[in-house]
Design a protein around this motif. Structure first.
Motif, PDB file in Angstrom:
ATOM      1  N   UNK A 141       0.837  -1.202   0.000  1.00 35.20           N
ATOM      2  CA  UNK A 141       0.000   0.000   0.000  1.00 35.20           C
ATOM      3  C   UNK A 141       0.875   1.256   0.000  1.00 35.20           C
ATOM      4  N   UNK A 142       1.860   1.294   0.884  1.00 39.15           N
ATOM      5  CA  UNK A 142       2.691   2.487   1.041  1.00 39.15           C
ATOM      6  C   UNK A 142       3.480   2.789  -0.237  1.00 39.15           C
ATOM      7  N   UNK A 143       4.142   1.776  -0.778  1.00 40.27           N
ATOM      8  CA  UNK A 143       4.995   2.026  -1.937  1.00 40.27           C
ATOM      9  C   UNK A 143       4.172   2.244  -3.210  1.00 40.27           C
ATOM     10  N   UNK A 144       2.983   1.641  -3.278  1.00 36.29           N
ATOM     11  CA  UNK A 144       2.110   1.923  -4.422  1.00 36.29           C
ATOM     12  C   UNK A 144       1.685   3.383  -4.388  1.00 36.29           C
ATOM     13  N   UNK A 145       1.329   3.851  -3.202  1.00 33.85           N
ATOM     14  CA  UNK A 145       0.941   5.266  -3.071  1.00 33.85           C
ATOM     15  C   UNK A 145       2.097   6.171  -3.475  1.00 33.85           C
ATOM     16  N   UNK A 146       3.298   5.831  -2.967  1.00 33.13           N
ATOM     17  CA  UNK A 146       4.469   6.656  -3.297  1.00 33.13           C
ATOM     18  C   UNK A 146       4.674   6.717  -4.794  1.00 33.13           C
ATOM     19  N   UNK A 147       4.600   5.553  -5.434  1.00 38.11           N
ATOM     20  CA  UNK A 147       4.823   5.504  -6.879  1.00 38.11           C
ATOM     21  C   UNK A 147       3.772   6.326  -7.621  1.00 38.11           C
ATOM     22  N   UNK A 148       2.499   6.072  -7.327  1.00 37.55           N
ATOM     23  CA  UNK A 148       1.449   6.724  -8.111  1.00 37.55           C
ATOM     24  C   UNK A 148       1.440   8.245  -7.902  1.00 37.55           C
ATOM     25  N   UNK A 149       1.608   8.677  -6.648  1.00 32.14           N
ATOM     26  CA  UNK A 149       1.584  10.131  -6.424  1.00 32.14           C
ATOM     27  C   UNK A 149       2.826  10.804  -7.002  1.00 32.14           C
ATOM     28  N   UNK A 167      13.085  20.947  -0.391  1.00 31.09           N
ATOM     29  CA  UNK A 167      14.272  20.660   0.415  1.00 31.09           C
ATOM     30  C   UNK A 167      15.469  21.503  -0.026  1.00 31.09           C
ATOM     31  N   UNK A 168      15.354  22.104  -1.223  1.00 35.31           N
ATOM     32  CA  UNK A 168      16.396  22.988  -1.762  1.00 35.31           C
ATOM     33  C   UNK A 168      17.787  22.358  -1.705  1.00 35.31           C
ATOM     34  N   UNK A 169      17.843  21.105  -2.160  1.00 34.00           N
ATOM     35  CA  UNK A 169      19.126  20.410  -2.167  1.00 34.00           C
ATOM     36  C   UNK A 169      19.694  20.447  -3.577  1.00 34.00           C
ATOM     37  N   UNK A 170      20.938  20.862  -3.711  1.00 34.06           N
ATOM     38  CA  UNK A 170      21.658  20.752  -4.983  1.00 34.06           C
ATOM     39  C   UNK A 170      21.225  21.728  -6.050  1.00 34.06           C
ATOM     40  N   UNK A 171      22.029  21.721  -7.149  1.00 33.33           N
ATOM     41  CA  UNK A 171      21.714  22.526  -8.338  1.00 33.33           C
ATOM     42  C   UNK A 171      21.843  21.602  -9.539  1.00 33.33           C
ATOM     43  N   UNK A 172      20.804  21.424 -10.355  1.00 32.82           N
ATOM     44  CA  UNK A 172      19.436  21.887 -10.159  1.00 32.82           C
ATOM     45  C   UNK A 172      18.806  21.248  -8.920  1.00 32.82           C
ATOM     46  N   UNK A 173      17.792  21.916  -8.396  1.00 30.71           N
ATOM     47  CA  UNK A 173      17.168  21.459  -7.151  1.00 30.71           C
ATOM     48  C   UNK A 173      16.640  20.038  -7.260  1.00 30.71           C
ATOM     49  N   UNK A 174      16.858  19.273  -6.206  1.00 36.85           N
ATOM     50  CA  UNK A 174      16.391  17.875  -6.206  1.00 36.85           C
ATOM     51  C   UNK A 174      14.884  17.842  -5.978  1.00 36.85           C
ATOM     52  N   UNK A 175      14.189  17.138  -6.854  1.00 33.87           N
ATOM     53  CA  UNK A 175      12.757  16.941  -6.650  1.00 33.87           C
ATOM     54  C   UNK A 175      12.557  15.679  -5.820  1.00 33.87           C
ATOM     55  N   UNK A 176      11.750  15.789  -4.771  1.00 29.61           N
ATOM     56  CA  UNK A 176      11.503  14.614  -3.924  1.00 29.61           C
ATOM     57  C   UNK A 176      10.834  13.504  -4.725  1.00 29.61           C
ATOM     58  N   UNK A 177       9.970  13.917  -5.672  1.00 30.16           N
ATOM     59  CA  UNK A 177       9.223  12.905  -6.436  1.00 30.16           C
ATOM     60  C   UNK A 177      10.156  12.009  -7.251  1.00 30.16           C
ATOM     61  N   UNK A 178      11.338  12.543  -7.634  1.00 33.37           N
ATOM     62  CA  UNK A 178      12.279  11.710  -8.407  1.00 33.37           C
ATOM     63  C   UNK A 178      12.812  10.551  -7.559  1.00 33.37           C
ATOM     64  N   UNK A 196      11.274   9.426  -4.780  1.00 34.09           N
ATOM     65  CA  UNK A 196      10.167   8.583  -4.316  1.00 34.09           C
ATOM     66  C   UNK A 196       9.666   7.651  -5.414  1.00 34.09           C
ATOM     67  N   UNK A 197       9.681   8.125  -6.667  1.00 37.55           N
ATOM     68  CA  UNK A 197       9.195   7.244  -7.744  1.00 37.55           C
ATOM     69  C   UNK A 197      10.158   6.058  -7.886  1.00 37.55           C
ATOM     70  N   UNK A 198      11.438   6.313  -7.716  1.00 37.27           N
ATOM     71  CA  UNK A 198      12.392   5.201  -7.817  1.00 37.27           C
ATOM     72  C   UNK A 198      12.219   4.239  -6.638  1.00 37.27           C
ATOM     73  N   UNK A 231       8.774   1.976 -17.098  1.00 36.14           N
ATOM     74  CA  UNK A 231       8.632   3.232 -16.336  1.00 36.14           C
ATOM     75  C   UNK A 231       9.940   3.538 -15.586  1.00 36.14           C
ATOM     76  N   UNK A 232      10.615   2.490 -15.123  1.00 36.11           N
ATOM     77  CA  UNK A 232      11.930   2.728 -14.493  1.00 36.11           C
ATOM     78  C   UNK A 232      12.877   3.350 -15.538  1.00 36.11           C
ATOM     79  N   UNK A 233      12.827   2.834 -16.771  1.00 38.05           N
ATOM     80  CA  UNK A 233      13.670   3.374 -17.849  1.00 38.05           C
ATOM     81  C   UNK A 233      13.350   4.837 -18.115  1.00 38.05           C
ATOM     82  N   UNK A 234      12.056   5.171 -18.105  1.00 36.33           N
ATOM     83  CA  UNK A 234      11.650   6.564 -18.348  1.00 36.33           C
ATOM     84  C   UNK A 234      12.168   7.456 -17.215  1.00 36.33           C
ATOM     85  N   UNK A 235      11.982   6.987 -15.994  1.00 34.41           N
ATOM     86  CA  UNK A 235      12.396   7.795 -14.833  1.00 34.41           C
ATOM     87  C   UNK A 235      13.924   7.965 -14.827  1.00 34.41           C
TER      88      UNK A 235
END
Ligand code: HEM
Length: 331
Positions: free
Chosen positions: A125-133, A164-175, A177-179, A210-214
């Motif tokens: 449930x948790x990881x499916x939610x993470x992936x889909x969102x 979180x303003x980490x790095x340049x370019x800024x790190x997206x949390x969704x990147x 979490x999707x992995x 989808x892993x390849x796309x990400x």
């Protein structure tokens, strides 16, 4: 073996785009024609499946339920697991679609001290939610490539995702979490022998695609720092139906785009259609009101009249008495 086939298939797709654009210089095909074909197949295929389901007759109430049906006043009714009104059914659907409520009930069977035990298992449930969102957030953020000027709400989603303003370019949390989500969904299929046994190419292929796309997207953003202005010219050309292939677009972009095109073409014919199907699932979208309303089968032949037991007994009473069968009325 099925996982390996799927991996080889995704690698082959990457190579097709790599050589198609890098060696054969077919950027026009991969950057304009294929995306149009893919979107057309996706839209027509998706609509076709939905229309097919919408036209399928559902003459009976067949909701799957997980709680107490509405009954006598002193028995507590479980409104969202066994909805009885359209309103309750709507809430059940919202909880299912937005919170994956039925996955929350996921259980696993284990042998503990030689005994079969059932335990709650929330990871799926948790990881499916993470992936889909995360997928949803990424798609929303990508809309900046297809709008000029970029709507403010997309900027807001980007701001939250990169808060979180980490790095340049800024790190997206969704990147990340999707992995994490995709990694879990794949490894659970590979690790659990029962699941591995029933997993087919059609289970692994979409995950690996989808892993390849990400991964190709992440590579473009954080490692190759692609020319985003040139890419935006290409994407705006696509949406305004005046396609152009600007100079300076990295081949990794074409790989990314080609994998997305394959996903779009594959989508309507695959299990990914659960995204549209969940709305039309009669096991979920019907109230369970069979104790309140009398449902008549619409396919009943009007020429065949119902024959109640009362009428049956009236017709055969004498014969029944003679044969010693019990009757409700003596005469
Ligand atoms: C299924 C749909 C797609 C998924 C899941 C996806 C996924 C990703 C991911 C995870 C990234 C990493 C950076 C980020 O999150 O923004 C990315 C970057 C990127 N994607 Fe996609 N993508 C999709 C569709 C597309 C499409 C249709 C295009 C263009 C036609 C595209 C163009 C790009 C570009 C240009 C980047 C680099 C962005 C940057 O440098 O900031 N993607 N993609």
């Amino acid at each position: 073996m099925n996982a390996l086939y799927s991996l080889v298939l995704v690698f082959a797709l990457v190579l097709i785009a790599l050589f198609g654009v890098g060696t054969a210089h077919m950027a026009g095909l991969f950057g304009t024609l294929l995306p149009y074909v893919a979107v057309a197949v996706f839209l027509v295929g998706f609509a076709n499946r939905i229309i097919g389901w919408a036209k399928s007759p559902v003459p009976f109430r067949i909701p799957t339920t997980g709680g107490q049906q509405k009954s006598l006043d002193f028995i507590q009714h479980d409104r969202f697991d066994n909805p009885v009104t359209p309103g309750q059914t709507f809430i059940r659907m919202v909880l299912e679609i937005c919170c994956f409520r039925s996955l929350f009930r996921n259980t696993k069977v284990e042998l503990r001290d030689g005994r079969v035990t059932y335990a709650s298992s929330k990871f799926l449930w948790l990881f499916s939610l993470l992936f889909h969102y995360s997928f949803l957030l990424i798609v929303i953020r990508h809309m900046r490539l297809f709008f000029e000027p970029v709507p403010a709400c997309i900027g807001f989603v980007e701001m939250i995702d990169g808060i979180m303003q980490l790095g340049v370019p800024r790190l997206y949390m969704s990147d990340l979490l999707i992995l994490a989500g995709l990694g879990f969904l794949l490894s659970r299929r590979l690790q659990d022998p029962k699941l591995r046994y029933i997993s087919l190419v059609t289970d692994y292929f979409p995950l690996l695609l989808i892993i390849g796309i990400a991964l190709s997207g992440i590579y473009m953003r954080y490692f190759e720092h692609v020319d985003i202005m040139a890419i935006k010219k290409l994407t705006m050309g696509l949406v305004t139906f005046s396609p152009v292939i600007p100079a300076g677009v990295s081949v990794v972009f074409y790989i990314h785009l080609f994998l997305v095109c394959v996903l779009l073409v594959y989508f309507p014919f695959s299990k990914l259609m659960h995204a549209g199907g969940v709305f039309l699932s009669p096991t979920r979208n019907m109230p369970n009101d069979t104790r309140i309303n009398h449902h008549e089968n619409p396919w009943n032949d009007p020429n065949i009249k119902p024959h109640s037991y009362e009428a049956y007994e009236d017709e055969f009473r004498e014969a029944m008495i003679e044969a010693g069968l019990p009757v409700e009325k003596k005469a």
